[in-house]
Design a protein around this motif. Structure first.
Motif, PDB file in Angstrom:
ATOM      1  N   PHE A   1      62.825  -3.580  43.383  1.00 27.52           N
ATOM      2  CA  PHE A   1      62.991  -1.546  43.433  1.00 27.52           C
ATOM      3  C   PHE A   1      62.409  -1.636  45.215  1.00 27.52           C
ATOM      4  N   LEU A   2      61.511  -1.957  45.486  1.00 24.69           N
ATOM      5  CA  LEU A   2      60.945  -2.144  46.714  1.00 24.69           C
ATOM      6  C   LEU A   2      62.160  -2.841  47.829  1.00 24.69           C
ATOM      7  N   ILE A   3      62.489  -4.005  47.622  1.00 22.63           N
ATOM      8  CA  ILE A   3      63.438  -4.636  48.753  1.00 22.63           C
ATOM      9  C   ILE A   3      64.371  -3.624  48.928  1.00 22.63           C
ATOM     10  N   ALA A   4      65.013  -3.044  47.869  1.00 26.03           N
ATOM     11  CA  ALA A   4      66.459  -2.553  47.885  1.00 26.03           C
ATOM     12  C   ALA A   4      66.451  -1.020  48.266  1.00 26.03           C
TER      13      ALA A   4
ATOM     14  N   PRO B   1      68.741  15.605  50.583  1.00 25.68           N
ATOM     15  CA  PRO B   1      68.642  14.930  49.058  1.00 25.68           C
ATOM     16  C   PRO B   1      69.300  14.448  48.588  1.00 25.68           C
ATOM     17  N   ARG B   2      70.958  13.777  49.463  1.00 21.73           N
ATOM     18  CA  ARG B   2      72.371  13.436  49.090  1.00 21.73           C
ATOM     19  C   ARG B   2      71.462  12.364  49.387  1.00 21.73           C
ATOM     20  N   TYR B   3      71.045  11.853  50.544  1.00 21.44           N
ATOM     21  CA  TYR B   3      70.668  10.496  50.874  1.00 21.44           C
ATOM     22  C   TYR B   3      69.531   9.808  49.732  1.00 21.44           C
ATOM     23  N   PHE B   4      68.405  10.494  49.168  1.00 27.33           N
ATOM     24  CA  PHE B   4      67.541  10.270  48.514  1.00 27.33           C
ATOM     25  C   PHE B   4      68.736   9.780  46.946  1.00 27.33           C
ATOM     26  N   ALA B   5      69.057  10.571  46.895  1.00 22.83           N
ATOM     27  CA  ALA B   5      69.947  10.477  45.321  1.00 22.83           C
ATOM     28  C   ALA B   5      70.059   8.872  45.263  1.00 22.83           C
ATOM     29  N   ASN B   6      71.211   8.700  46.404  1.00 25.13           N
ATOM     30  CA  ASN B   6      71.601   8.217  46.835  1.00 25.13           C
ATOM     31  C   ASN B   6      71.189   6.398  46.656  1.00 25.13           C
ATOM     32  N   SER B   7      69.709   6.521  47.242  1.00 18.02           N
ATOM     33  CA  SER B   7      68.957   5.418  47.486  1.00 18.02           C
ATOM     34  C   SER B   7      68.581   5.061  45.919  1.00 18.02           C
ATOM     35  N   VAL B   8      68.582   6.245  44.694  1.00 17.16           N
ATOM     36  CA  VAL B   8      67.661   6.344  44.197  1.00 17.16           C
ATOM     37  C   VAL B   8      69.040   5.642  42.656  1.00 17.16           C
ATOM     38  N   ILE B   9      70.179   6.190  43.346  1.00 15.21           N
ATOM     39  CA  ILE B   9      71.033   4.821  42.397  1.00 15.21           C
ATOM     40  C   ILE B   9      71.290   3.386  42.776  1.00 15.21           C
ATOM     41  N   VAL B  10      71.757   3.436  43.973  1.00 18.72           N
ATOM     42  CA  VAL B  10      71.785   2.389  44.180  1.00 18.72           C
ATOM     43  C   VAL B  10      70.206   1.795  44.091  1.00 18.72           C
ATOM     44  N   THR B  11      69.217   2.225  44.443  1.00 24.02           N
ATOM     45  CA  THR B  11      68.187   0.883  44.059  1.00 24.02           C
ATOM     46  C   THR B  11      68.018   0.430  42.397  1.00 24.02           C
ATOM     47  N   VAL B  12      68.197   1.848  41.730  1.00 23.71           N
ATOM     48  CA  VAL B  12      67.892   1.238  40.084  1.00 23.71           C
ATOM     49  C   VAL B  12      69.222   0.341  39.857  1.00 23.71           C
ATOM     50  N   GLY B  13      70.380   0.960  40.241  1.00 21.92           N
ATOM     51  CA  GLY B  13      71.287  -0.462  39.858  1.00 21.92           C
ATOM     52  C   GLY B  13      71.509  -1.012  40.476  1.00 21.92           C
ATOM     53  N   THR B  14      70.362  -1.249  41.905  1.00 19.50           N
ATOM     54  CA  THR B  14      70.438  -3.222  42.259  1.00 19.50           C
ATOM     55  C   THR B  14      69.614  -3.879  41.038  1.00 19.50           C
TER      56      THR B  14
ATOM     57  N   MET C   1      77.875   9.432  51.447  1.00 16.98           N
ATOM     58  CA  MET C   1      77.960   8.268  50.633  1.00 16.98           C
ATOM     59  C   MET C   1      76.470   7.489  51.160  1.00 16.98           C
ATOM     60  N   ARG C   2      75.854   7.606  52.633  1.00 16.14           N
ATOM     61  CA  ARG C   2      74.993   6.735  52.889  1.00 16.14           C
ATOM     62  C   ARG C   2      73.125   6.608  51.814  1.00 16.14           C
ATOM     63  N   THR C   3      72.603   5.653  52.095  1.00 17.88           N
ATOM     64  CA  THR C   3      71.289   5.907  51.137  1.00 17.88           C
ATOM     65  C   THR C   3      70.388   6.743  52.836  1.00 17.88           C
ATOM     66  N   LEU C   4      69.078   6.295  52.587  1.00 15.04           N
ATOM     67  CA  LEU C   4      68.166   6.498  53.161  1.00 15.04           C
ATOM     68  C   LEU C   4      67.437   6.576  54.537  1.00 15.04           C
ATOM     69  N   PRO C   5      67.581   4.705  54.408  1.00 20.94           N
ATOM     70  CA  PRO C   5      67.296   4.650  56.098  1.00 20.94           C
ATOM     71  C   PRO C   5      68.751   4.717  57.054  1.00 20.94           C
ATOM     72  N   PRO C   6      69.778   3.947  56.466  1.00 11.63           N
ATOM     73  CA  PRO C   6      70.901   4.378  57.350  1.00 11.63           C
ATOM     74  C   PRO C   6      71.291   5.809  57.720  1.00 11.63           C
ATOM     75  N   GLY C   7      70.823   6.489  56.290  1.00 14.34           N
ATOM     76  CA  GLY C   7      70.933   8.552  56.647  1.00 14.34           C
ATOM     77  C   GLY C   7      69.976   9.089  57.669  1.00 14.34           C
ATOM     78  N   ILE C   8      68.752   8.004  57.578  1.00 16.65           N
ATOM     79  CA  ILE C   8      67.864   8.677  58.259  1.00 16.65           C
ATOM     80  C   ILE C   8      67.567   8.660  60.128  1.00 16.65           C
ATOM     81  N   ILE C   9      68.185   7.287  60.033  1.00 19.71           N
ATOM     82  CA  ILE C   9      68.819   7.210  61.294  1.00 19.71           C
ATOM     83  C   ILE C   9      69.987   7.848  62.040  1.00 19.71           C
ATOM     84  N   GLN C  10      70.816   7.991  61.417  1.00 22.24           N
ATOM     85  CA  GLN C  10      71.878   8.871  61.411  1.00 22.24           C
ATOM     86  C   GLN C  10      71.713  10.326  61.705  1.00 22.24           C
ATOM     87  N   SER C  11      70.674  10.900  60.752  1.00 26.13           N
ATOM     88  CA  SER C  11      70.277  12.862  60.829  1.00 26.13           C
ATOM     89  C   SER C  11      69.333  12.385  62.522  1.00 26.13           C
TER      90      SER C  11
END
Lengths: 313, 286
Positions: free
Chosen positions: B212-215, B76-89, B231-241
């Motif tokens: 949005f898609l590329i971010a 859920p944290r990765y997901f929130a980070n991804s949303v924040i970074v993606t919307v921000g970008t 602080m990880r977003t989903l792509p590295p978060g999944i790999i890490q987990s």
């Protein structure tokens, strides 16, 4: 534009005072400033610093030495290294295979979809799905499909009698590059399909009809009407995707991390390994600098050969 | 020799056959991912594979979202980070790219075509090489593991493409409308915000969705500029987990993959038309 220019210089009739106005060029540059400043910080400065660092020895492991000028030493080391040459070979195979495969499938699909087919838009939407799936997901998914023991790739090929034993598509150094390229073709063909389909739809129907009346075959129409008409867009499409595929990091890194050994180590993987795993910043920057020079030369030659005119955007 | 009608019918039949085969090749892997994500683990590792899950379960999806064996999940944290970074970008790039694209489209000056080619050619600069300095700079500024660092890094690829898409849309707006608004006393900025922007709303959507898609997709910068797991977003978060050096937790990987794909799929379903239009606006001038 001439109208706006005269307005900006005109005295305000009501007050008689000269209004503070910018010329159009000044206004234009102010609009550009946020983009230029951001890109100066995130792209231009890192680029120049990267080129600067490529002439230095700088290791994050050896903090005592700091940054030391070594002239062309990094480049000499690279150019005399067979490992570096093989990275270029791997990159070129990966890029040629990926872009070639994506382009052929994408173009063929665009030509098919450009006919009067029922449900054409639905097909187009569904075929875009691989492009929508996030790259990390696509890479993990294909890694699962290529799994030696339980992957469906082996199972399906074996069931069809195309292979006699289950193969290690990811683990075998002689197959890994093929596997990541195939995954990348799957992920990337829809982009070409969309761009080329849109381009095909701009061809005026009467040109094609005239060619049909002249008794041309479909192959002749493709060769002498469609291809020349699409020349510019095909050039842009290929140029963009070649540049992007050189950059492609996530697919390979997720599937193989550049391995087994170095079987799928492209330039993008090589920079990352050198700079962020071996912490050899100077050498990583040198790999990047040579790659950049190669891309600049390639793009200039490519546009010249293809377009013949200057790039108009 | 076949007659013309027969030949046409044959071509059409072959076309449908081609589309059908390609649809299977394009969609089957995605269906396989979904199928794998709702299988109990013992049904996942079987040959012959179970094409349709015989014992469908949401337990893997559950453990990805909520954790298992008493361990919480960072998903859920990765997901929130991804949303924040993606919307921000997306918001940041959209504003900046709109101004720049308008400038290139409407107020060209000597060298502005060259400048635009220059901005687009930044796509050639090796990302790994840019990342070296971005990493060192953010390290020095104490900005590693922060959202602004990721958003700024994402601008490197997002701004140029957004400018390209938007310029294509601005170019389609008839100049006479702007000239009329200028004569009516609307300032140049007012013309942009009140007259032109509403007219290119589809372009804003296209550029926004594309950014949005590329971010959402971005992995390299996020994996390098964030070290703290939270602080990880989903792509590295999944790999890490879920992806270890010698072991891959396949059920969880497939379940997480499905969850990461859902938001972009929903976005795509709603904005497909805009996205297709946007991808071709810059390239195809017809």
């Amino acid at each position: 534009m001439s109208a706006s220019k005269s307005i900006s210089l005109e005295r305000s009739a009501a007050t008689g005072k000269r209004r503070f106005t910018l010329t159009n060029t000044q206004f234009s540059i102010i609009l550009l400033l946020p983009a230029l400043l951001t890109l100066a910080f995130t792209v231009l400065y890192p680029l120049l610093r990267g080129i600067y660092l490529s002439f230095h020895s700088y290791s994050l492991v050896d903090l005592v030495s700091g940054i030391q000028w070594v002239g062309l030493e990094n480049f000499k080391t690279l150019l005399s290294s067979s490992a570096y040459r093989s990275v270029w070979g791997t990159t070129l195979i990966f890029v040629a295979g990926s872009v070639g495969g994506q382009f052929v499938v994408g173009f063929l699909t665009a030509l098919v979809l450009n006919q009067d087919l029922a449900q054409r838009n639905l097909f187009r939407g569904l075929l875009l799905m691989p492009w929508i799936v996030p790259t990390v997901v696509a890479a993990l998914l294909w890694k699962w499909i290529f799994n030696q023991q339980y992957g469906i790739f082996n199972y399906v090929l074996h069931s069809l009698g195309l292979i006699s034993s289950f193969k290690a598509w990811i683990g075998d150094p002689s197959l890994a590059l093929f596997s990541v390229t195939l995954a990348n073709i799957w992920k990337g063909f829809p982009f070409h399909m969309i761009v080329l389909l849109a381009a095909l739809q701009t061809i005026p129907p009467d040109i094609i009809e005239a060619a049909i009346i002249d008794g041309t075959t479909a192959v002749q129409r493709f060769r002498y009407v469609v291809l020349p008409y699409l020349r510019y867009i095909i050039m842009i499409d290929l140029l963009i995707s070649i540049i992007w595929t050189f950059q492609s990091f996530t697919t390979i890194w997720t599937m193989t991390e550049g391995g087994p050994v170095t079987a799928t180590t492209t330039l993008a993987i090589s920079i990352y390994r050198t700079a962020f795993q071996a912490f050899d910043i100077g050498m990583g920057a040198a790999i990047g600098t040579l790659w950049l020079v190669a891309m600049l030369v390639f793009s200039a030659v490519f546009v010249r050969l293809f377009g013949g005119t200057r790039l108009e955007v | 020799m076949l007659s013309l009608t027969h030949r046409r019918r044959l071509v059409k039949g072959l076309s449908y056959l081609y589309i059908l085969v390609l649809l299977v090749l394009a969609l089957f892997p995605i269906a396989w991912m979904v199928s794998s994500s709702i299988k109990p683990i013992e049904d996942l590792f079987v040959i012959p594979p179970q094409w349709i899950p015989e014992h469908p379960t949401l337990s893997t999806l559950n453990s990805v979202i909520y954790g298992d064996y008493g361990r919480g999940s960072l998903f859920p944290r990765y997901f929130a980070n991804s949303v924040i970074v993606t919307v921000g970008t997306t918001l940041f790039c959209l504003v900046i790219a709109t101004l720049a694209a308008y400038s290139f489209s409407r107020y060209p000056f000597r060298g502005s075509n060259g400048l635009m080619v220059g901005i687009l050619s930044t796509q050639m600069f090796p990302q790994g090489m840019l990342l070296i300095t971005l990493y060192l700079t953010f390290l020095a500024l104490n900005l590693l593991n922060t959202y602004p660092a990721l958003i700024l890094a994402n601008t490197t690829f997002a701004i140029p493409f957004a400018i390209w898409i938007l310029k294509g849309f601005f170019d389609t707006v008839p100049r006479e409308i702007e000239d009329a608004a200028l004569i009516d006393g609307c300032g140049r900025l007012g013309v942009l915000t009140r007259v032109v922007l509403p007219m290119i709303a589809p372009g804003l959507v296209a550029a926004g969705v594309y950014t949005f898609l590329i971010a959402w997709d971005e992995y390299l910068f996020a994996a390098t500029l964030t070290i703290k797991p939270e602080m990880r977003t989903l792509p590295p978060g999944i790999i890490q987990s879920f992806v270890g050096q010698f072991y891959l937790n396949w059920p969880n990987v497939m379940a997480a993959s499905v969850l990461v794909t859902i938001p972009v799929t929903v976005l795509f379903i709603f904005f497909q038309k805009h996205l297709v239009q946007g991808l071709t606006a810059g390239a195809v001038k017809g």
